[in-house]
Design a protein around this motif. Structure first.
Motif, PDB file in Angstrom:
ATOM      1  N   THR A  79      49.797  30.156  39.601  1.00  0.00           N
ATOM      2  CA  THR A  79      49.899  31.277  38.482  1.00  0.00           C
ATOM      3  C   THR A  79      48.668  32.488  39.523  1.00  0.00           C
ATOM      4  OG1 THR A  79      47.282  30.713  37.745  1.00  0.00           O
ATOM      5  CG2 THR A  79      49.332  29.614  36.581  1.00  0.00           C
ATOM      6  N   GLY A 115      43.186  30.974  35.423  1.00  0.00           N
ATOM      7  CA  GLY A 115      43.582  28.706  34.743  1.00  0.00           C
ATOM      8  C   GLY A 115      42.548  28.253  35.108  1.00  0.00           C
ATOM      9  N   ALA A 145      43.778  29.197  30.034  1.00  0.00           N
ATOM     10  CA  ALA A 145      43.648  30.604  30.012  1.00  0.00           C
ATOM     11  C   ALA A 145      44.501  31.204  28.077  1.00  0.00           C
ATOM     12  CB  ALA A 145      45.295  31.137  31.160  1.00  0.00           C
TER      13      ALA A 145
END
Length: 372
Positions: A170, A175, A191
């Protein structure tokens, strides 16, 4: 020190809420949300402090390496952080029969080892690195890694068990708490709700979304396709919910005034283990029925995981150190597994443990942080 302050604060708040002179109604215990917020703040502060300290310590370690030190004891461990040496903790003879591989949070890194305590090494893919989660085949590890020095500079990364092929999954999503799908092709993570992304970083989609009514965290993906997670509703304690992988059919499987955390599925997906806010490990059927304690009530236990052989392993805070115990899912046969996990963080909810399905691969690479 932080844990002592939190415990004192919790006792004072609980005392005021229960003081008969206030004539207050019976309110849900607020400590699960207070504790979760405090853990997040402490984690962010620790990350920044650790990064700053790394900038100070690394030049010293490099200078020490250049000068040389003939009195150093023992060989350096492949993949270990500068100046960090791991000591072997005794493990009982039955530990090897549990099979698989272990990852746990050791201070600001993730440590890897075999069940019998051998092959221990420190993963140094990013700094800091937390929230380890093994892929279903045990060949890859997902974790929360930091790419900068700011409090929110973290994302989901994956790396092979041998230390090769570090991948940033990501980008800029902050995250945390990754959980693999049964096929190993997708990863769920936290998230602002529960997100799902392919392991190569593509096809990001939202599974649940936080709002003013609830907050979701700690996903765990079942072999049968459902995702368990902790949902905080309003000011109430965290409860375990499950949802289909397409985001439909949300179902609450725990109830009551007590809070729950750390849901983790058995290999078959027929049972689920979790921790209570009071530090008890429980095991239940997939729909939440038949819940029963598998750890003594007088202990402060957390972070349950399942071994490939179908047993439950969990962490225990005692005497200012972290130990680990193994128990059958019906609560019988409890045995001490590791008297002390080297450098594991002390404090309820601070410890993190992950148990993979494959034998631990030998270190072949020193992970290099990918470009941002």
């Amino acid at each position: 020190m932080m844990e002592h302050r939190m415990a004192d604060l919790e006792n004072r708040i609980r005392g005021e809420l229960r003081d008969p002179h206030w004539a207050l109604p019976v309110w849900p215990d607020p400590m699960s949300r207070v504790r979760s917020a405090a853990r997040l703040r402490v984690a962010r502060q620790a990350a920044v402090a650790a990064i700053v300290m790394a900038g100070l310590v690394t030049p010293i370690a490099v200078a020490h390496s250049v000068i040389g030190h003939s009195g150093a004891s023992g060989p350096s461990v492949a993949g270990a952080s500068p100046g960090h040496r791991l000591q072997q903790s005794p493990a009982p003879s039955f530990a090897r029969s549990l099979g698989g591989e272990i990852a746990y949070k050791c201070q600001d890194y993730i440590c890897l080892m075999r069940p019998d305590g051998t092959g221990r090494r420190t993963l140094t893919a990013t700094f800091p690195e937390w929230d380890p989660a093994w892929s279903p085949d045990g060949r890859r590890l997902a974790f929360r890694g930091y790419y900068g020095i700011a409090a929110g500079d973290y994302d989901i990364y994956t790396v092979e068990a041998n230390g090769c092929q570090l991948t940033r999954v990501t980008h800029g999503l902050n995250g945390a708490s990754p959980a693999w799908s049964p096929t190993g092709q997708q990863i769920a993570f936290v998230a602002d709700g529960i997100e799902v992304v392919k392991a190569d970083g593509t096809s990001l989609r939202r599974l649940t979304r936080d709002n003013h009514g609830y907050t979701d965290m700690s996903p765990s993906w079942s072999a049968r396709g459902r995702v368990a997670f902790v949902r905080f509703r309003g000011s109430g304690p965290g409860q375990i919910d499950t949802v289909k992988a397409d985001g439909t059919s949300v179902s609450q499987i725990t109830h009551g005034s007590q809070g729950f955390d750390h849901p983790t599925w058995s290999q078959s997906g027929r049972q689920i283990a979790f921790a209570t806010d009071s530090g008890i490990i429980e095991v239940a059927n997939a729909d939440g029925t038949g819940s029963h304690a598998v750890s003594p009530k007088r202990w402060t236990s957390s972070s349950p995981v399942w071994t490939p052989t179908g047993k439950v392993v969990f962490l225990v805070d005692q005497d200012n150190m972290v130990s680990s115990y193994v128990v059958n899912p019906d609560g019988t046969g409890i045995r001490e597994l590791y008297p002390s996990l080297e450098n594991a963080l002390v404090g309820q909810g601070q410890g993190q443990l992950a148990w993979g399905a494959a034998p631990l691969a030998a270190a072949q690479c020193s992970p290099t942080r990918p470009s941002t």
